[in-house]
Design a protein around this motif. Sequence first.
Motif, PDB file in Angstrom:
ATOM      1  N   THR A   2      -8.678  -2.113  -0.389  1.00 45.41           N
ATOM      2  CA  THR A   2      -8.539  -1.223  -1.803  1.00 45.41           C
ATOM      3  C   THR A   2      -8.081  -2.521  -2.793  1.00 45.41           C
ATOM      4  O   THR A   2      -7.527  -3.594  -2.312  1.00 45.41           O
ATOM      5  N   GLU A   3      -8.023  -2.117  -3.598  1.00 41.34           N
ATOM      6  CA  GLU A   3      -7.527  -2.997  -4.934  1.00 41.34           C
ATOM      7  C   GLU A   3      -6.032  -3.447  -4.658  1.00 41.34           C
ATOM      8  O   GLU A   3      -5.874  -4.548  -5.106  1.00 41.34           O
ATOM      9  N   ARG A   4      -5.278  -2.431  -4.526  1.00 34.11           N
ATOM     10  CA  ARG A   4      -3.897  -2.384  -4.392  1.00 34.11           C
ATOM     11  C   ARG A   4      -3.828  -3.753  -3.010  1.00 34.11           C
ATOM     12  O   ARG A   4      -2.816  -4.442  -3.502  1.00 34.11           O
ATOM     13  N   LYS A   5      -4.418  -3.466  -1.992  1.00 32.93           N
ATOM     14  CA  LYS A   5      -4.176  -4.561  -1.017  1.00 32.93           C
ATOM     15  C   LYS A   5      -4.614  -5.857  -1.469  1.00 32.93           C
ATOM     16  O   LYS A   5      -3.962  -6.920  -1.057  1.00 32.93           O
ATOM     17  N   THR A   6      -5.721  -5.875  -2.187  1.00 28.55           N
ATOM     18  CA  THR A   6      -5.890  -7.332  -2.720  1.00 28.55           C
ATOM     19  C   THR A   6      -5.151  -7.875  -3.399  1.00 28.55           C
ATOM     20  O   THR A   6      -4.907  -9.093  -3.277  1.00 28.55           O
ATOM     21  N   CYS A  12       0.896 -12.670  -2.920  1.00 31.89           N
ATOM     22  CA  CYS A  12       1.920 -13.369  -1.689  1.00 31.89           C
ATOM     23  C   CYS A  12       1.237 -14.539  -1.596  1.00 31.89           C
ATOM     24  O   CYS A  12       2.011 -15.681  -1.340  1.00 31.89           O
ATOM     25  N   VAL A  13      -0.096 -14.740  -1.785  1.00 31.29           N
ATOM     26  CA  VAL A  13      -0.505 -16.417  -1.651  1.00 31.29           C
ATOM     27  C   VAL A  13       0.009 -17.028  -2.835  1.00 31.29           C
ATOM     28  O   VAL A  13       0.166 -18.049  -2.704  1.00 31.29           O
TER      29      VAL A  13
END
Length: 107
Positions: A2-6, A12-13
């Motif tokens: 999903t866009e949210r997880k992306t 985080c990166v």
Amino acid sequence: MTERKTLLIAGCVAVVVFFAYYTFFLGEEESDGKLDVHFSKFPGPKIMNSNGGAGAKKVYPAHWGEPPMIQTRDLTTLPGGYGMGSSTLKRWIQEHLDKDKREGKQA
């Protein structure tokens, strides 16, 4: 995915990259009671040599040539009122001060 997880993973990166950059290029850490200063790949050390004035820098005499390019990663008081720097720089300055004294030159 999903866009949210992306977006979460990208965030985080970015945080990891920022902290890695800060630690390697700008960070300072204490080890064995000595301050360990990380030098960047950019010219000059992070800690600038200063004579303690309002941002004024004491310049090395021209006849000394260039200071050592490769220096240790420690921090000590430099002789001759040149502020703080590495023990390599301290040794280089002291050698030139001693030589100037022997030859009667003004530092």
